[in-house]
Design a protein around this motif. Structure first.
Motif, mmCIF file in Angstrom:
data_model
loop_
_atom_site.group_PDB
_atom_site.id
_atom_site.type_symbol
_atom_site.label_atom_id
_atom_site.label_comp_id
_atom_site.label_asym_id
_atom_site.label_seq_id
_atom_site.Cartn_x
_atom_site.Cartn_y
_atom_site.Cartn_z
ATOM 1 N N ASN A 198 0.500 -0.917 -0.118
ATOM 2 C CA ASN A 198 0.207 0.192 -0.530
ATOM 3 C C ASN A 198 0.641 1.346 0.202
ATOM 4 N N ARG A 199 1.793 0.971 0.943
ATOM 5 C CA ARG A 199 3.036 2.262 1.001
ATOM 6 C C ARG A 199 3.583 2.564 -0.925
ATOM 7 N N SER A 200 3.934 1.476 -1.460
ATOM 8 C CA SER A 200 4.442 1.717 -3.046
ATOM 9 C C SER A 200 3.493 2.097 -3.630
ATOM 10 N N HIS A 201 1.877 1.657 -3.630
ATOM 11 C CA HIS A 201 0.725 2.733 -4.378
ATOM 12 C C HIS A 201 1.072 3.886 -3.857
ATOM 13 N N VAL A 202 1.143 4.419 -2.708
ATOM 14 C CA VAL A 202 1.161 6.178 -2.317
ATOM 15 C C VAL A 202 2.201 6.616 -3.131
ATOM 16 N N LEU A 203 3.248 5.867 -2.557
ATOM 17 C CA LEU A 203 4.743 7.105 -3.113
ATOM 18 C C LEU A 203 4.474 6.637 -5.718
ATOM 19 N N GLU A 220 10.957 5.392 -7.637
ATOM 20 C CA GLU A 220 12.298 4.319 -7.341
ATOM 21 C C GLU A 220 11.921 4.236 -6.239
ATOM 22 N N GLU A 221 11.277 5.168 -4.948
ATOM 23 C CA GLU A 221 10.711 4.468 -3.062
ATOM 24 C C GLU A 221 9.739 3.820 -3.640
ATOM 25 N N ALA A 222 8.593 3.821 -4.771
ATOM 26 C CA ALA A 222 7.873 3.020 -5.243
ATOM 27 C C ALA A 222 8.521 1.633 -5.200
ATOM 28 N N LEU A 223 9.395 1.334 -6.174
ATOM 29 C CA LEU A 223 9.789 0.137 -6.085
ATOM 30 C C LEU A 223 10.295 -0.457 -5.664
ATOM 31 N N SER A 224 11.340 0.177 -4.765
ATOM 32 C CA SER A 224 11.915 -0.529 -3.680
ATOM 33 C C SER A 224 11.508 -0.922 -2.226
ATOM 34 N N ASP A 225 9.403 -0.368 -2.120
ATOM 35 C CA ASP A 225 8.621 -1.302 -1.600
ATOM 36 C C ASP A 225 7.809 -2.472 -2.033
ATOM 37 N N ALA A 226 8.040 -2.260 -3.364
ATOM 38 C CA ALA A 226 7.534 -3.429 -4.002
ATOM 39 C C ALA A 226 8.147 -4.315 -3.940
#
Length: 550
Positions: free
Chosen positions: A60-65, A72-78
């Motif tokens: 969910n945080r990846s989606h928000v990012l 880049e941060e979304a990819l890291s969380d995913a």
């Protein structure tokens, strides 16, 4: 704008608060709302300190990012979510969206294909759309590279000066040209300049893409181990798992549509009286119509993880209660449930329409304990507790529930009993009983008893054949045909079945039927039945003679 830290909510706390937070975490704000950096809900989600293995919050945080443009941060969380649960399709989808934002269409296509393999069949439509878009972007990218390469070699082809409408929009079919459609002798299409098109770059790219896809699938299979989500037990209170109806720990927890959890048996008892939730009074008729609500696996598993010893004790307590119910009638210390309605006859079917809450509970317990039987006694004002001291055990053949909670119970009579003591349990009557069996016929009187039996059987057959045809059809439709005579019927505990069939269809007062039921001597029961048949046939002849004289 600062967000106040939310207070800790119990695991089974108010559903509306849970829905509020979950809707914000699992379903972010609409387009445009999350782009505001000061948005309270996005800020709350981004500020959470996630444990390293919480795949849901990482996703969910990846989606928000991704929505905020921080690819880049979304990819890291995913990728972190994928490491937590390699077999979870949603993680690959989040990674694909982040990769598309970064322009890495090949890697995005691989992630989407992995997501398609892991996703449920009924949810593949949106995944297929994303795969189509990713393929289109990849083809456009390869086409642009090829155009640049041809221009660098001096092959300025009019057909590649700009992106073809067919590539920019898949819905537009490619334009057909007679000159471009000519094929060379080896089957390859030629460009207007006469140079054969060699899609070597595209083939190599696709092969590389498929190799990467196979490699990712193989890596996912190797890393797909059993998923375990760790929780901090210090943040869980055992009181959250108490049933608000019985004030014990939940057993076979069932969650209503309004979000409240109860023991399955407790909820069934409440539904016997009302179709509303015991806590919030919301209508839960859907639970009543199903009659077999599914156990909430999350709550059940959470209890086994958080409080394993208490779960074992609660299960042991439930099993002891069932064993107590299953032992009904085995001895005077174990009472049987008693249904007060009518006089039941051995071997005769007795359909029941059960609508009173106390008897609905009684039938349900008989089914759950496995006994599938209960006692039936006729009401009697002069007797103790208002019902007779003799009755018949009814065996349940099947139960059919109606949407409003009533039950149609198909039963058949079996053993006779005499009540030793009467009591009650949870609103319905119970009794300690002694089962009745016919006395053994002495060998010296066996011939006389068989002769009397044959005489009464013949007389009963004659009487049945002499009744009106319409009455006979009704009897046959409800009771069936007269049973045949068993071999060595004098050794049966209840005697011959045809005799009870005759007792059931004769126009007798229930008190006379009860006196026959309580009799344990086959000879005396045959004598009583013989006198009754002679009396009934004499009355029948007098009515017929009176009708003829008139």
């Amino acid at each position: 704008m600062h967000c106040r830290r939310p207070r800790r909510i119990p695991l089974l706390g108010p559903l509306r608060a849970f829905r509020f937070i979950w809707s914000r975490v699992a379903f972010p704000a609409p387009d445009g709302a999350a782009e505001r950096k000061g948005d309270c809900e996005s800020g709350f989600l981004l500020s959470l300190g996630f444990p390293p293995n919480d795949h849901l919050l990482l996703s969910n945080r990846s989606h928000v990012l991704h929505t905020l443009g921080r690819a880049e941060e979304a990819l890291s969380d995913a990728e972190a979510a994928i490491r937590c649960r390699p077999e979870w399709a949603k993680g690959y989808f989040r990674r694909a969206m982040a990769l598309i934002s970064l322009g890495r269409f090949e890697d995005a296509l691989v992630s989407l294909l992995q997501c398609a393999v892991l996703e449920e069949p009924d949810s593949l439509r949106s995944i297929k759309d994303e795969i189509t878009k990713a393929l289109h972007r990849l083809l456009v990218k390869l086409t642009n590279r090829r155009r640049v390469s041809l221009e660098g070699r001096g092959n300025c082809l009019n057909g590649y000066n700009r992106l073809s409408p067919a590539l920019s929009d898949p819905s537009i079919p490619p334009e057909s040209d007679s000159e471009d459609s000519e094929d060379s002798e080896d089957g390859r299409r030629k460009h207007p300049s006469g140079v054969a098109a060699r899609p070597v770059e595209e083939e190599m790219q696709l092969r590389k893409l498929m190799d990467k896809y196979r490699h990712e699938i193989e890596r996912s299979r190797k890393s797909s181990t059993g998923y375990v989500r760790h929780i901090d037990l210090s943040n869980v209170e055992k009181n959250d798992f108490e049933c608000t109806l019985c004030y014990r720990f939940l057993y076979q927890p069932v969650t209503t549509p309004c979000g409240h959890s109860f023991c399955r048996t407790c909820l069934d008892r409440c539904l016997d009286h009302s179709t509303n939730c015991p806590l919030c009074k919301t209508s839960i008729k859907v639970c009543l119509s199903e009659r077999s609500p599914t156990v909430t696996e999350f709550v059940h598993h959470a209890m086994e993880v958080v409080m394993p010893n208490e779960c074992l004790d609660r299960r042991r307590q439930h099993d002891e209660e069932l064993d107590e119910l299953a032992a009904a009638g085995k001895d005077p210390h174990h009472e049987i449930p008693v249904f007060i309605a009518t006089l039941a006859i051995p071997t005769i079917t007795c359909p029941l329409h059960v609508f009173e809450p106390r008897y609905r509970l009684m039938i349900r317990r008989c089914m759950e304990s496995g006994t599938r039987e209960f006692g039936m006694c006729m009401p009697m004002e002069t007797a103790e507790n208002g019902y007779a001291d003799y009755g018949t055990i009814l065996e349940i053949r099947d139960v059919e529930y109606t949407p409003d909670g009533r039950a149609i119970v198909n039963t058949v009579g079996s053993r006779r009993f005499k009540i030793v003591s009467k009591s009650a349990r949870d609103g319905y009557n119970t009794a300690a009983v002694e089962f009745l069996e016919d006395n053994v016929v002495p060998t010296a009187k066996l011939g006389e008893s068989r002769q009397l039996h044959d005489t009464v059987h013949t007389l009963a057959s004659r009487w049945f054949e002499s009744i009106e045809p319409m009455t006979k059809r009704r009897i046959l439709s409800h009771y069936g045909h007269m049973p045949s005579v068993e071999g060595e019927y004098w050794t049966l505990s209840n005697g011959p079945a045809w005799m009870w069939w005759i007792v059931a269809i004769l126009p007798l007062d229930p008190r006379i039927q009860l006196s026959i039921l309580r009799e344990t001597s086959l000879v005396r029961r045959l004598e009583v039945l013989h006198r009754i048949l002679r009396c009934v046939m004499a009355q029948q002849r007098s009515r017929q003679n009176g009708a003829v004289s008139q």
